[in-house]
Design an enzyme around this catalytic site. Structure first.
Site, PDB file in Angstrom:
ATOM      1  N   GLU A  73       0.812  -1.219   0.000  1.00  0.00           N
ATOM      2  CA  GLU A  73       0.000   0.000   0.000  1.00  0.00           C
ATOM      3  C   GLU A  73       0.848   1.272   0.000  1.00  0.00           C
ATOM      4  O   GLU A  73       0.479   2.264  -0.627  1.00  0.00           O
ATOM      5  CB  GLU A  73      -0.937   0.003   1.220  1.00  0.00           C
ATOM      6  CG  GLU A  73      -2.048  -1.036   1.155  1.00  0.00           C
ATOM      7  CD  GLU A  73      -1.575  -2.439   1.487  1.00  0.00           C
ATOM      8  OE1 GLU A  73      -0.446  -2.594   2.009  1.00  0.00           O
ATOM      9  OE2 GLU A  73      -2.337  -3.396   1.231  1.00  0.00           O
ATOM     10  N   HIS A  95     -11.811  -5.508   8.401  1.00  0.00           N
ATOM     11  CA  HIS A  95     -12.552  -5.418   7.137  1.00  0.00           C
ATOM     12  C   HIS A  95     -13.802  -4.564   7.319  1.00  0.00           C
ATOM     13  O   HIS A  95     -14.755  -4.700   6.556  1.00  0.00           O
ATOM     14  CB  HIS A  95     -12.929  -6.818   6.625  1.00  0.00           C
ATOM     15  CG  HIS A  95     -11.754  -7.681   6.293  1.00  0.00           C
ATOM     16  ND1 HIS A  95     -11.048  -8.371   7.239  1.00  0.00           N
ATOM     17  CD2 HIS A  95     -11.132  -7.928   5.111  1.00  0.00           C
ATOM     18  CE1 HIS A  95     -10.047  -9.019   6.669  1.00  0.00           C
ATOM     19  NE2 HIS A  95     -10.071  -8.774   5.369  1.00  0.00           N
TER      20      HIS A  95
END
Lengths: 364, 437
Positions: A98, A168
């Site tokens: 990322e 999540h």
């Protein structure tokens, strides 16, 4: 009484929370204004995002889309078909990194090309935090305007999905609203996703676009098929009312709408619901006007209460509307804990928690 | 067209004579101890490296991945001098039983998710060999950090089947009390640090723990940290490799290179020679093994452990294949062919390969196989059915563990929820939770 009301009142609908996979809200579609285009087709939020990216790439030859697993269509299928249409030099997988995705995206933008960088889950945006906060947000400011990365848009999934637990389900917007120089946007449905994403991509500032993952399939409505943009930094009143204002964004707008309906039916209270849409820079004026009318404000978001963006809205509104307020600004939010798995129904600001908040606010 | 950059003339650092390097190739050398460029005449014998006469990029290493060869019966490297044939047999059987139990449990739990009984699952199919092979080569006191696809390691350590179930159901007997998604296991008793979803965050952490162990008198513990080919691309992997090498940590880096990071094949994950190719660059002892060869994994880990215990960090890259989907949220038929999966599943399965060895040794039979399969299935299904009935922990548990003690503002939030539920509780799944422990 309407069947729906009975279901709500006897808690059967909410009892459905116990069933795996059932959402804690009902998606409320909205009709797109005529100026977005007459021709429409049914799209869910995922398809709307896909459509926006398709249009962005068709109209801007420099635009590229990259991130983890985007080539085959993306883990949520948002980039389906785009590699075949635009080529693997424009739609491609990056290595799993990322911080690399964000840094790379900044560089693409600095070189004058449009970068659409995907972060698979907002929960995983933190390795990219240094690049976004220290670099992207400050590029224009620190260079006297000589350099900027406005052509960067970071897309990341966001919010509760029913079973996502700690990693999540997060709503990380407040981590970025605290950094001047970067725009933060959250759509509540397919039409907004398409129009707001196109605005982010074409805006001259780096932007983070959070996509509520639970709405990808679940939220479907008639969406204008043409090229249209919804302006940034403009809130939208989704339901008009005169007694209480609720400000929310993303999935929580639908929870708030249900709570508002309940309040009307059970308490005779008229609730105005506003979708903030752009979290930063936010449409403070729109909220001020509403609160001057209603005198009562509730902010509701999934993110934990402390230092959530609701805290900023509450502080700003009590500054601007102090003498108009009939009750303290309330915040109906996630608790100050990491996002838990099996306790999700107790963690989220559910329809009943927002309703409870409305009740307390009007009875203050 | 400009000529490539070249060093045409040298002056010997010692005798000061001038040499035309392109005309007199190999005239100059570098003195290894001082770094000085000297002529052959002034060079110290045995202490020099040749100097390229022109700027030369180091060609990318092309370390070939070992070709798969059929398993020849081989024994596990002896753990101690007292290892007897009996120990070999017992250990080998235990290894096989663990691999097959994992395989069976995976199938049952995968189906359970499909049926909506648990929220999520990730299988370990095809990787049973690299899990159990490495775990069996470590000692129980070694600390393990995992990514999320190392169930066989924890199973080898003795984590009971019903505990795996409790974690997947997130019930009140789950050690994590239902806070995390399924497959996020951990056990202090078994020296296996609790899994978290973010990739590779465990890597620098593992190095830190290794360093702390190193400082204990008479340290007998190493740390073994698992990660995948995808996870190796994260910045944290770089940090971990570098810290381990510079700080001489007793750590084994175990990379499960299974060919995919969700849909991303390794051809899109790295441009160099896999993960093993990076090791020497950091100063790590490095080995690449066939991850589906139980012996290769076991013996390499055994050797690595010895090195690590003498504070020489090691990188093992185990080449394997992810037979299953990434998770129950993935459908891998959308990005790879059935043929490819079939080729690995039937041609190179770690369980089949090890079974062949056991059968040849006479330590396992088809009949035993059938009995064992039934026994395990029943064990797993029984645990599963029992776990499903157990309620979740009281909802107050949600507020526990944020800090060591519940801070006052959080206690007020808990009270706020209590008050809310007193009025609106019928709309919440309270019946799925214990009222109190």
């Amino acid at each position: 009484m309407a069947l729906r009301n009975i279901a709500l009142l006897c808690g059967r609908t909410r009892g459905v929370l116990a069933t795996r996979g059932a959402a804690h809200f009902n998606f409320q579609p909205t009709e797109a204004p005529k100026e977005y285009g007459e021709e429409r087709t049914k799209m869910n939020l995922c398809q709307a995002v896909n459509n926006a990216m398709d249009i962005a790439m068709a109209t801007d030859p420099s635009a590229i889309l990259f991130g983890e697993d985007v080539a085959f269509g993306g883990v949520f299928r948002c980039s389906l078909g785009l590699k075949d249409k635009y080529g693997s030099d424009r739609v491609f997988n990056t290595p799993l990194c990322e911080q690399g995705i964000a840094g790379f995206g900044i560089g693409v933008a600095v070189a004058g090309s449009t970068a659409i960088a995907e972060i698979q889950f907002g929960d995983y945006i933190f390795p990219a935090y240094d690049q976004l906060v220290n670099e992207a947000a400050k590029y224009r400011y620190r260079s006297g305007g000589l350099f900027e990365c406005g052509k960067l848009t970071v897309r990341a999934t966001w919010g509760a999905v029913g079973h996502g637990a700690l990693y999540h389900s997060q709503s990380p917007e407040a981590n970025f609203t605290h950094t001047p120089g970067i725009k933060v946007v959250v759509p509540r449905g397919p039409t907004q996703a398409k129009g707001l994403l196109l605005s982010c991509i074409r805006d001259d500032n780096p932007a983070i676009f959070f996509e509520p993952k639970i709405l990808y399939r679940l939220a479907a409505e008639e969406v204008p098929t043409g090229d249209f943009m919804i302006p940034l930094s403009k809130a939208e009143t989704v339901r008009s009312g005169k007694d209480v204002t609720i400000v929310s964004w993303g999935t929580q707008v639908h929870v708030s709408l249900e709570a508002a309906q309940l309040a009307q039916e059970k308490l005779g209270v008229s609730v105005e619901v506003i979708d903030l849409q752009t979290i930063q820079p936010w449409d403070e004026e729109h909220i001020v006007q509403s609160v001057k009318k209603t005198g009562r404000l509730i902010v509701s978001h999934e993110a934990p209460k402390t230092s959530g963006f609701g805290a900023e809205i509450a502080a700003a509104i009590q500054e601007r509307c102090f003498l108009h307020l009939e009750s303290p600004v309330a915040r109906s939010c996630g608790w100050d804990t990491p996002f838990p798995h099996v306790y999700e129904p107790f963690y989220l600001p559910t329809v009943w928690r927002v309703f409870d908040s409305i009740k307390k606010t009007v009875n203050f | 067209m400009s000529a490539p950059f070249s060093i045409q003339c040298f002056t010997c650092a010692k005798c000061k004579r001038l040499f035309n390097a392109s005309a007199e190739q190999n005239a100059m050398v570098i003195n290894n101890s001082t770094g000085a460029v000297v002529c052959q005449g002034c060079a110290e014998p045995g202490n020099t490296s040749s100097l390229a006469p022109y700027l030369q990029m180091i060609q990318e290493a092309t370390m070939a991945i070992p070709k798969h060869v059929p398993v020849k019966p081989r024994d596990l490297e002896a753990q101690t001098s007292q290892t007897t044939r009996q120990n070999q047999q017992e250990k080998s059987i235990r290894i096989y039983e663990t691999m097959t139990q994992l395989n069976i449990m995976d199938r049952i739990l995968y189906d359970a998710q499909r049926q909506g009984r648990i929220a999520f699952y990730m299988t370990n199919s095809g990787e049973e060999g690299n899990h159990v092979g490495s775990a069996a080569a470590l000692e129980d006191q070694d600390l393990i950090y995992g990514q999320y696809r190392e169930v066989g390691v924890l199973m080898w350590r003795g984590f009971p089947v019903d505990q795996f179930m409790h974690q997947c159901y997130g019930n009140s007997k789950d050690l994590g009390k239902g806070k995390q998604m399924p497959i996020h296991y951990g056990s202090q008793e078994h020296n296996f640090v609790m899994i978290s979803s973010p990739l590779s965050t465990q890597m620098p952490q593992a190095v830190g723990s290794a360093y702390a162990f190193k400082r204990q008198p008479n340290n007998s513990r190493v740390v073994c940290v698992y990660f995948g080919d995808g996870g190796a691309s994260e910045g944290d992997a770089h940090a971990a490799f570098n810290f381990a090498a510079t700080l001489d940590c007793p750590i084994i880096f175990f990379c499960r290179n299974n060919g995919y990071a969700i849909s991303t094949p390794t051809t899109e994950q790295y441009g160099g020679d896999g993960i093993a190719g990076q090791g020497p660059g950091y100063g790590l002892h490095t080995i690449r093994v066939d991850g589906n060869d139980l012996f290769a994994v076991y013996n390499a880990t055994r050797r690595a452990r010895k090195l690590a215990l003498s504070n020489k960090p090691v990188l093992i890259e185990a080449m394997t294949y992810r037979l299953g989907h990434h998770s129950t949220s993935d459908d891998s038929t959308t990005y790879r062919s059935a043929d490819e999966v079939q080729k690995w599943g039937s041609g190179d399965h770690p369980i089949e390969r090890f079974k062949a060895y056991l059968m040849e040794k006479g330590w396992w039979t088809e009949q035993r196989e059938q009995e064992w399969a039934l026994q395990v299935r029943e064990r797993v299904l029984t645990a599963f059915a029992a776990s499903e009935k157990i309620q979740r922990a009281p909802y107050h548990e949600m507020f526990e563990g944020v800090y060591d003690k519940l801070p006052a503002p959080l206690r007020r939030q808990r009270q706020e929820l209590d008050d809310h539920l007193a009025e609106f509780g019928t709309h919440y799944p309270l019946d799925r939770h214990l009222k109190k422990y």
